[in-house]
Design an enzyme around this catalytic site. Structure first.
Site, short mmCIF file in Angstrom:
data_model
loop_
_atom_site.label_atom_id
_atom_site.label_comp_id
_atom_site.label_asym_id
_atom_site.label_seq_id
_atom_site.Cartn_x
_atom_site.Cartn_y
_atom_site.Cartn_z
N CYS A 91 0.89 -1.18 0.00
CA CYS A 91 0.00 0.00 0.00
C CYS A 91 0.91 1.21 0.00
CB CYS A 91 -0.88 -0.01 1.24
SG CYS A 91 -1.98 -1.44 1.35
N ALA A 92 1.38 1.61 -1.17
CA ALA A 92 2.63 2.37 -1.24
C ALA A 92 2.52 3.88 -1.33
CB ALA A 92 3.44 1.87 -2.42
N PRO B 244 1.75 7.84 -0.72
CA PRO B 244 2.49 8.59 -1.74
C PRO B 244 3.96 8.24 -1.89
CG PRO B 244 2.25 9.93 0.23
CD PRO B 244 1.53 8.63 0.50
N ASN C 140 6.73 7.63 0.36
CA ASN C 140 7.89 7.96 1.20
C ASN C 140 8.67 6.71 1.61
OD1 ASN C 140 7.75 10.81 1.40
ND2 ASN C 140 5.98 10.59 2.74
N LYS C 141 7.94 5.67 1.99
CA LYS C 141 8.63 4.46 2.43
C LYS C 141 9.21 3.71 1.23
CE LYS C 141 5.72 4.22 6.51
NZ LYS C 141 4.67 5.18 6.08
N CYS D 244 -0.07 4.30 11.43
CA CYS D 244 0.06 5.54 12.21
C CYS D 244 -1.16 5.65 13.12
CB CYS D 244 0.26 6.76 11.31
SG CYS D 244 -1.04 7.02 10.11
N1 SAM Z 1 3.31 3.73 2.65
C1 SAM Z 1 2.88 5.05 2.21
C2 SAM Z 1 3.99 6.04 2.42
O1 SAM Z 1 4.86 5.82 3.27
O2 SAM Z 1 4.04 7.06 1.73
C3 SAM Z 1 1.60 5.47 2.92
C4 SAM Z 1 0.46 4.47 2.71
S1 SAM Z 1 -1.13 4.98 3.33
C5 SAM Z 1 -0.97 4.73 5.04
C6 SAM Z 1 -2.18 3.65 2.83
C7 SAM Z 1 -2.39 3.53 1.34
O3 SAM Z 1 -3.07 2.29 1.09
C8 SAM Z 1 -3.27 4.61 0.71
O4 SAM Z 1 -2.54 5.28 -0.28
C9 SAM Z 1 -4.45 3.82 0.09
O5 SAM Z 1 -4.85 4.34 -1.16
C10 SAM Z 1 -3.85 2.45 -0.08
N2 SAM Z 1 -4.79 1.31 -0.13
C11 SAM Z 1 -5.94 1.13 0.56
N3 SAM Z 1 -6.48 -0.07 0.28
C12 SAM Z 1 -5.64 -0.69 -0.60
C13 SAM Z 1 -5.66 -1.96 -1.26
N4 SAM Z 1 -6.65 -2.83 -1.08
N5 SAM Z 1 -4.64 -2.26 -2.09
C14 SAM Z 1 -3.63 -1.36 -2.29
N6 SAM Z 1 -3.57 -0.15 -1.70
C15 SAM Z 1 -4.56 0.19 -0.86
#
Ligand code: SAM
Length: 305
Positions: A109-110, A112, A114-115, A235
């Site tokens: 779940c990548a 925007p 950063n990770k 978070c």
């Molecule tokens: N890891 C990211 C970073 O460090 O920048 C932040 C991720 S954020 C907490 C969670 C992300 O999961 C969101 O961008 C959302 O769109 C995505 N998401 C939600 N359900 C998902 C799914 N079933 N498959 C893939 N991505 C999903």
């Protein structure tokens, strides 16, 4: 509000993007730019800084720490992708997963990203980084961030991670997974509390739905046949999304166990999951956060369905 005061007083964390530069070069540039470098911090109190002072973090060597609200958005190093503005707690997952150069990795779940960019830096931009996200708009922000960061080892897909086939040949060498799924965000000190008692039922239902989604993602992440290690993070400060999800997953996947993380970190997962880490403004000078690292037992096969 209390949360707002806390947020305004958190240090400004700056991760040096080692895809493009070195910590030494970034520190030199910042010194020439009028900041005063105090070396590496050794205690929590060293992260409380005034005026133009900055330090290197005591846990994460690629992390520089500045006074609260130091604004880098117009700074050359930020615009050139040499630094990334990322809270210290959110730097833990990639740092702890620590994939070697050349590894094949999934960032489930990548966006925007950063990770993802942190993972790429740790892998020296070598290997394969498969990154998924459901949200097309967030993915396009991510593509911009990765371009600015000089990351080239990634492959982005606008896809539901739960529908990614772990047995597909393209993932046969995936040994590492980073899972940072959607969560309540209750650890973000800048978000306002949704606490009015009329909403309590809604909050409860939302947490239950999130925890269910997080557990499905976690179980799915463990299905990649060559998987060695998976890092799970949120978070959130709710145990339901953190220790609760991890405990349920371990019960369903006896071939995996928790790795004991950073013994010098001051805040642990709730009993009995003390191998995990928690973070919060008071104890770690960060947003609220949770990290667990799961590894496959020696010789353990994958779960039989
Ligand atoms: N890891 C990211 C970073 O460090 O920048 C932040 C991720 S954020 C907490 C969670 C992300 O999961 C969101 O961008 C959302 O769109 C995505 N998401 C939600 N359900 C998902 C799914 N079933 N498959 C893939 N991505 C999903």
């Amino acid at each position: 509000s209390v949360k707002q005061v806390l947020a305004e007083n958190l240090p400004r964390y700056v991760r040096v993007n080692t895809v493009k530069t070195t910590v030494e070069d970034a520190v030199d540039y910042l010194k020439r730019d009028g900041f005063s470098y105090l070396g590496q911090a050794s205690r929590l109190e060293d992260l409380t800084l005034k005026e133009k002072y900055f330090v290197m973090d005591m846990h994460l060597p690629e992390l520089l720490v500045f006074p609260p609200n130091t604004d880098f958005h117009d700074h050359f190093l930020y615009k050139a992708g040499h630094i990334i503005l990322q809270d210290k707690a959110s730097c833990l997952p990639a740092y702890l997963l620590n994939p070697p150069a050349g590894a094949h990795i999934i960032d489930a779940c990548a966006a925007p990203g950063n990770k993802t960019s942190h993972l790429a830096a740790i892998m020296k931009n070598k290997g394969k980084l498969f990154a998924f996200d459901l949200d097309a708009k967030r993915l396009s922000t991510m593509a911009t961030l990765l371009l600015r960061s000089g990351v080239t080892c990634h492959q982005l897909a606008n896809q539901d991670f739960l529908k990614v086939d772990p047995d597909s040949p393209q993932f046969k060498d995936v040994e590492y997974v980073l899972l940072d799924p959607s969560c309540s965000g209750s650890g973000m000190v800048c978000l306002r509390d949704d606490a009015s008692s009329a909403d309590q039922e809604k909050v409860k239902a939302r947490l239950a739905a999130l925890a269910c989604f997080q557990l499905r993602c976690l179980n799915h992440g463990l299905k990649f046949p060559r998987l060695k290690r998976l890092v799970y993070s949120t978070c959130s400060i709710h145990s339901q999304e953190n220790e609760g999800v991890v405990a349920a997953c371990l019960q369903e996947n006896p071939g995996f166990r928790l790795v004991n993380l950073l013994s010098q970190w001051p805040e642990r997962g709730l009993e009995p999951l003390t191998q995990c880490l928690r973070a919060n403004p008071a104890k770690t000078r960060t947003h609220g956060f949770f990290v667990a690292l799961l590894e496959k037992h020696n010789g353990a096969g994958r779960k039989k369905q």
